[in-house]
Design an enzyme around this catalytic site. Structure first.
Site, short mmCIF file in Angstrom:
data_model
loop_
_atom_site.label_atom_id
_atom_site.label_comp_id
_atom_site.label_asym_id
_atom_site.label_seq_id
_atom_site.Cartn_x
_atom_site.Cartn_y
_atom_site.Cartn_z
N ARG A 254 0.84 -1.20 0.00
CA ARG A 254 0.00 0.00 0.00
C ARG A 254 0.87 1.26 0.00
NH1 ARG A 254 -3.95 2.82 3.70
NH2 ARG A 254 -5.88 3.04 2.51
N TYR B 172 4.58 11.00 3.48
CA TYR B 172 5.01 10.59 2.14
C TYR B 172 5.25 11.80 1.25
CZ TYR B 172 3.16 6.11 3.75
OH TYR B 172 2.91 4.97 4.46
#
Length: 247
Positions: free
Chosen positions: A212, A244
């Site tokens: 993921r 991220y």
């Protein structure tokens, strides 16, 4: 029960060395449970593996669970047995920049369920919990769309030609995409199927979570904004994705 081992092995397309390993593990399994399947016997078998290394234990879990699934599939057992203890290898956290050889995920496999689980996570960012509740009525093969209803949020995702091919060829249930007699499989079943596939393609250090993460990083690299990705994943807040976007 011995004859079922040979029938199970005959159904596999594996190397001679792997065949010998499967046969040894399964004969040992039957000996330790005295050729009688029950939840109590499975617990005792799991305890007998405690002295082994994590990788050896993981291999035996995978082999035995494949065999148990086979017994259920051919109606030798009237319910689905499985080893339920989660085996964790020493932590080898995959960095966000980890480069996957995508071809491995699309090659022919002995674990089609695990492969489809991996692709749905890698390409669409779905969670195993979402996959377990995915109904056939929510999948449109003609328009290549999947509708995911999480109660508080609903998302509609398009899927690739590769996933369409797997969905078209896969034996599915009557209600759920992944089904056990009309009911969703357990979380442990999803773990086992995904793990068996990843082990087969040489990515046993990966997990549903790291797949993921790869989806998230790829979306960011394609130019998907933080808020767009938050909506695509069905999240209420972008907080968990912010790290991220700092990379």
């Amino acid at each position: 029960m011995i004859k079922h081992i040979e029938a199970f092995l005959a159904s596999k397309t594996i190397s001679e060395n792997t065949l010998k390993s499967y046969r040894y593990d399964l004969n040992q399994f039957l000996m330790l449970i005295d050729h009688k399947l029950s939840d109590e016997k499975l617990v005792l078998y799991q305890k007998s593996l405690n002295h082994l290394s994590a990788s050896a234990k993981k291999r035996k879990f995978s082999t035995v669970n494949q065999f148990l699934h086979y017994l259920y599939k051919v109606n030798v057992t009237d319910r689905f047995f499985e080893l339920s203890g989660k085996v964790s290898l020493p932590s080898t956290k995959v960095p966000f920049t980890y480069q996957l050889d995508d071809k491995r995920f699309y090659q022919k496999t002995q674990h089609p369920s695990g492969q489809l689980i991996a692709l749905l996570i890698l390409e669409l960012g779905l969670l195993p919990s979402e996959l377990s509740k995915l109904r056939l009525s929510e999948i449109d093969l003609d328009f290549q769309l999947i509708r995911v209803d999480n109660g508080s949020t609903v998302k509609v995702l398009s899927f690739s030609q590769a996933i369409l091919k797997h969905l078209s060829e896969m034996e599915v249930g009557s209600t759920y995409l992944f089904e056990n007699k009309g009911k969703p499989y357990s979380r442990q079943w999803f773990f086992n199927q995904l793990n068996a596939f990843l082990l087969e393609i040489g990515y046993d250090q990966l997990s549903a979570q790291s797949l993921r993460e790869q989806f998230i990083i790829r979306e960011k690299e394609k130019g998907t904004s933080l808020m767009e990705l938050t909506q695509k994943l069905g999240l209420k807040s972008p907080i968990t994705l912010e790290k991220y976007y700092r990379l």
